[in-house]
Design a protein around this motif. Structure first.
Motif, PDB file in Angstrom:
ATOM      1  N   ASP A  38       0.831  -1.201   0.000  1.00  0.00           N
ATOM      2  CA  ASP A  38       0.000   0.000   0.000  1.00  0.00           C
ATOM      3  C   ASP A  38       0.868   1.255   0.000  1.00  0.00           C
ATOM      4  O   ASP A  38       1.518   1.579   1.000  1.00  0.00           O
ATOM      5  N   GLY A  39       0.852   1.980  -1.112  1.00  0.00           N
ATOM      6  CA  GLY A  39       1.652   3.178  -1.234  1.00  0.00           C
ATOM      7  C   GLY A  39       1.090   4.383  -0.507  1.00  0.00           C
ATOM      8  O   GLY A  39       1.739   5.427  -0.442  1.00  0.00           O
ATOM      9  N   ASP A  40      -0.110   4.245   0.053  1.00  0.00           N
ATOM     10  CA  ASP A  40      -0.733   5.351   0.783  1.00  0.00           C
ATOM     11  C   ASP A  40      -0.761   5.101   2.289  1.00  0.00           C
ATOM     12  O   ASP A  40      -1.159   5.975   3.055  1.00  0.00           O
ATOM     13  N   SER A  41      -0.348   3.878   2.696  1.00  0.00           N
ATOM     14  CA  SER A  41      -0.371   3.498   4.121  1.00  0.00           C
ATOM     15  C   SER A  41      -1.730   3.820   4.748  1.00  0.00           C
ATOM     16  O   SER A  41      -1.828   4.396   5.838  1.00  0.00           O
ATOM     17  N   SER A  42      -2.787   3.433   4.042  1.00  0.00           N
ATOM     18  CA  SER A  42      -4.153   3.793   4.410  1.00  0.00           C
ATOM     19  C   SER A  42      -4.736   2.804   5.420  1.00  0.00           C
ATOM     20  O   SER A  42      -4.642   1.584   5.236  1.00  0.00           O
TER      21      SER A  42
END
Length: 224
Positions: A38-42
């Motif tokens: 996850d590149g948004d660390s959501s």
């Protein structure tokens, strides 16, 4: 059936990811693990992964780094890289297994636009197949490869675009990289939004500039 590790880069695409994880849950019991980088660390993405039986891996927002980070911890015999907005066919694992049994070290699926499809799709899909035959299939075509061959080929480049190009070139030097007849369905929303021909021309311009030496980081800024 070999064990598969499915690696999915995601960046603010949780709705599509949720749908893909549901598809994978219905597949044969050959998935060793699912890793979502996850590149948004959501937190939303983390919760979807927990509910969908996937490992959540927070990463920097760079697709090449997301993919290589996921591959570094994967344990399966085969690594299968899927974009979060992909839709897979019911026979996907059988098609990959058959290709590997015939001696391939990996391969990719046939590109097909998902619904809603419009008439330009019937022209673009054969053109994409021709490009893959003489050039490089991109990551939205569900690249899969033996784990040992992935690392022998050098893995994904740490780039935000065209990260699969060195990998595919390296894999083809190692052995057969099979073009499967089985489809993978690619989300058509960008073509719907931008216009089918305008989006296609824009993508080709990016590829041409990359081939002429433009760096992926600069191209990614223009792509965004």
């Amino acid at each position: 059936m070999p064990d598969f590790s499915v690696i999915i880069p995601c960046y603010r695409d949780e709705k599509k990811l949720h749908s893909l994880l549901k598809q994978l849950q219905r597949m044969p019991k050959c998935v060793n693990e699912i890793i979502v980088a996850d590149g948004d660390s959501s937190i939303t993405c983390r919760d979807i992964c927990n509910a969908g039986g996937a490992s959540w891996l927070p990463c920097l927002p760079c697709r090449g780094q997301q993919l290589s980070t996921g591959a570094a911890i994967a344990q399966g015999d085969v690594l299968w890289f899927l974009h979060a907005d992909a839709r897979i066919s019911n026979n996907a694992f059988t098609a990959m297994k058959d290709a590997l049994q015939r001696g391939a070290i990996g391969g990719y699926f046939t590109f097909r636009f998902d619904v809603p499809r419009q008439w330009p799709a019937r022209i673009l899909e054969p053109a994409i197949a021709l490009r893959c035959r003489f050039g490089v299939p991109y990551g939205d075509q569900g690249l899969f490869i033996l784990r040992k061959s992935y690392f022998a080929a050098g893995g994904h480049a740490p780039w935000p675009l065209f990260e699969e190009v060195p990998l595919v070139h390296g894999a083809r030097r190692l052995g057969s990289f099979a073009a499967l007849r089985e489809h993978i369905f690619v989300d058509s929303r960008r073509w719907q939004r931008d216009g089918w021909w305008r989006r296609t021309w824009y993508n080709r311009k990016l590829a041409l500039k990359f081939a002429c030496g433009a760096t992926p980081d600069v191209l990614a800024e223009r792509y965004q």
